[in-house]
Each structure stands twice: as structure tokens, then as C-alpha cells.
Design a protein around this motif. Structure first.
Motif, PDB file in Angstrom:
ATOM      1  N   UNK A 234       0.860  -1.141   0.078  1.00  0.00           N
ATOM      2  CA  UNK A 234      -0.081  -0.024  -0.108  1.00  0.00           C
ATOM      3  C   UNK A 234       0.751   1.196  -0.258  1.00  0.00           C
ATOM      4  N   UNK A 235       0.747   2.155  -1.231  1.00  0.00           N
ATOM      5  CA  UNK A 235       1.667   3.206  -1.090  1.00  0.00           C
ATOM      6  C   UNK A 235       1.045   4.340  -0.226  1.00  0.00           C
ATOM      7  N   UNK A 236      -0.122   4.489  -0.232  1.00  0.00           N
ATOM      8  CA  UNK A 236      -0.928   5.559   0.398  1.00  0.00           C
ATOM      9  C   UNK A 236      -2.346   5.424   0.763  1.00  0.00           C
ATOM     10  N   UNK A 237      -2.914   5.806   1.807  1.00  0.00           N
ATOM     11  CA  UNK A 237      -4.362   5.620   1.989  1.00  0.00           C
ATOM     12  C   UNK A 237      -4.989   6.965   2.166  1.00  0.00           C
ATOM     13  N   UNK A 238      -6.362   7.043   1.605  1.00  0.00           N
ATOM     14  CA  UNK A 238      -7.053   8.121   1.797  1.00  0.00           C
ATOM     15  C   UNK A 238      -8.481   8.009   2.477  1.00  0.00           C
TER      16      UNK A 238
ATOM     17  N   UNK B 272     -11.694  11.050  -2.064  1.00  0.00           N
ATOM     18  CA  UNK B 272     -11.465  10.314  -3.282  1.00  0.00           C
ATOM     19  C   UNK B 272     -10.967  11.035  -4.610  1.00  0.00           C
ATOM     20  N   UNK B 273     -11.356  12.261  -4.553  1.00  0.00           N
ATOM     21  CA  UNK B 273     -10.735  12.962  -5.747  1.00  0.00           C
ATOM     22  C   UNK B 273      -9.328  13.036  -5.884  1.00  0.00           C
TER      23      UNK B 273
ATOM     24  N   UNK C   3      -0.352   0.030  -4.116  1.00  0.00           N
ATOM     25  CA  UNK C   3      -1.887   0.342  -4.101  1.00  0.00           C
ATOM     26  C   UNK C   3      -2.200   1.620  -3.579  1.00  0.00           C
ATOM     27  N   UNK C   4      -2.968   2.291  -4.183  1.00  0.00           N
ATOM     28  CA  UNK C   4      -3.722   3.514  -3.348  1.00  0.00           C
ATOM     29  C   UNK C   4      -5.304   3.275  -2.852  1.00  0.00           C
TER      30      UNK C   4
END
Length: 59
Positions: free
Chosen positions: A30-34, A39-40, A54-55
Motif C-alpha cells: 500500500x503506497x498511500x491511504x486516503x 476520493x478526488x 496500491x492507493x
């Protein structure tokens, strides 16, 4: 007779997934979590930052 993974892989991700499955394990990076509200920003990051994993969007 061993199966050739390269011939059936369409992308590097496909090749890595096939190799992991053949080895009996799957590793997800996992590269980054938002937050889902962002979402944008997550889509913009995935499109422009060339993430190495993965984002992920979380609720």
C-alpha cells in the motif's frame, strides 16, 4: 512441467500476482491511504504520482 508465467502475464502486476500465487503467498504493498471523502485527491494522486503500491480509500 513448469508453467511459464511470462507468456500469460499482460502487465508487471499480473506477473507479480502470478508468481506470488504460484509461491503460495500474496503480498500487497500500500503506497498511500486516503479517507473516502478525499476520493478526488486519491484519484489525482494515483494518476499523477506514479505510486509504487496500491492507493487505498477507507471509510
Amino acid at each position: 512441467m513448469p508453467t511459464c508465467l511470462i507468456q500469460s502475464a499482460a502487465t508487471v502486476d499480473d506477473l507479480l500476482a502470478a508468481a506470488a500465487a504460484a509461491a503460495g503467498r500474496i503480498d500487497v504493498v500500500i503506497d498511500r491511504s486516503f479517507a473516502l471523502e478525499d476520493a478526488a485527491k486519491a484519484h489525482h494522486y494515483a494518476d499523477t504520482a506514479k505510486p509504487l503500491g496500491r492507493v487505498v480509500m477507507t471509510p
